[in-house]
Enzyme design. Structure first.
Site: not given
Length: 345
Positions: A56, A52, A59
């Site tokens: 975040c 990714c 996650c």
């Protein structure tokens, strides 16, 4: 003598008939038992990569490996899932648009060769381009974009800050509308955004569904302590982002008047999704440490699926079945204001 022979022949015929009836009965009982044990994975989320471009903090499918299956392995696995009853596939990550050619191949294969009812993608939106959409949108029924806030400082705190979140959301929504693709929003409610009122901009975006999740803590995925999370990029510490059920309900109460609003508290979310990882193994992110089945490429779909828990009742309760094919038209109401934001943005 003749009578004895006739009686013997009749007895043998009767015995054969009885044996046949018993055999059929046993077979039907076995068929009923085995058919009841068969689970059809009607809707599958395939996380074919963990890679990714964002970080975040909550996650729950982190970059623990860099593995990506070969094209042949992916196609074989998807065919096995289709044959087992899969009707909808959702490609996720990581970020699936980091592999645009592979994602295009998967979407086309599932629509053209497997004939699935629905092909869906969930993305953070940063890598979606008009060129990709124009070339490959014909194979996509639903495009979901993750958006946790319309406030840039909040996005930075969560790990999604790009400075162009809202602009990109409206661009993607416009491309979807032009191509007839159903546009969806996904939001994770955590300690940074539970008090935010997102209703006005969500109405402008007008998604056909707005999935709102309570931040989920998964042992083995986002349970690192803060020091480890800071030292190692792929590790996450979701503890600091957790909210109470009451805080989640507060967020929901602000937004449940929107027709597209679909809330998912932890009680519904945890084991209600069929998740397939990069090794084509099923994952169970429910209670306790995350569980992983053996690969469907090795043991088949039914045996692998039996090694994890899929809560079919929770799947139904959270609205897992809906109008997921773009050919069906946008029968589900959006959030309103259609046509107005086309002029504003």
């Amino acid at each position: 003598m003749l009578l004895n022979l006739i009686y013997l022949s009749w007895s043998l015929a009767a015995a054969t008939a009885c044996a046949g009836i018993i055999g059929v009965g046993v077979y039907l009982a076995y068929w009923k038992h085995t058919s009841e044990d068969i689970v059809k994975p009607v809707s599958v989320n395939y996380h074919f990569t963990r890679k990714c471009n964002l970080e975040c903090a909550f996650c729950f499918h982190t970059e623990k490996t860099s593995h990506v299956a070969t094209e042949d392995e992916m196609k074989h696995g998807l065919r096995l899932l289709r044959d087992a009853g899969m009707r909808k596939i959702n490609f996720a990550g990581g970020e699936p648009f980091l592999y645009p050619k592979k994602l295009a191949m998967l979407c086309r294969f599932c629509k053209e060769e497997l004939g699935l009812e629905s092909v869906s993608i969930i993305t953070n939106g940063t890598k979606v381009t008009k060129e990709w959409m124009d070339h490959n949108g014909q194979w996509v029924d639903v495009l979901g974009v993750s958006c946790d806030s319309f406030n840039e400082e909040t996005n930075k705190a969560i790990g999604r800050g790009t400075g162009k979140n809202v602009e990109q959301l409206f661009r993607i929504r416009g491309w979807c509308r032009h191509l007839g693709i159903k546009f969806k929003l996904n939001t994770v409610v955590c300690i940074h955004n539970w008090e935010e009122d997102m209703a006005a901009i969500v109405r402008e975006l007008d998604p056909f569904r707005w999935k709102v999740f309570q931040v989920l803590y998964v042992e083995g995925e986002n349970d690192a302590d803060e020091k480890d999370a800071q030292l190692e990029k792929h590790k996450r510490n979701a503890r600091k982002l957790l909210i109470s059920d009451k805080q989640f309900e507060t967020f929901c109460n602000k937004h449940r008047h929107l027709k597209c609003f679909v809330p998912e508290p932890n009680s519904l979310m945890a084991s209600s999704y069929i998740l397939v990882d990069e090794y084509l193994c099923f994952l169970d992110k429910g209670e306790g440490v995350e569980k992983q089945s053996r690969s469907i490429l090795e043991v088949g779909v039914q045996k692998a699926l039996s090694e994890v828990r899929w809560d079919q009742e929770a799947f139904k309760q959270r609205g897992g079945l809906y109008e997921w094919t773009k050919d069906a038209g946008e029968k589900e109401d959006g959030c309103g204001l259609r046509g107005m934001h086309d002029l504003e943005w």
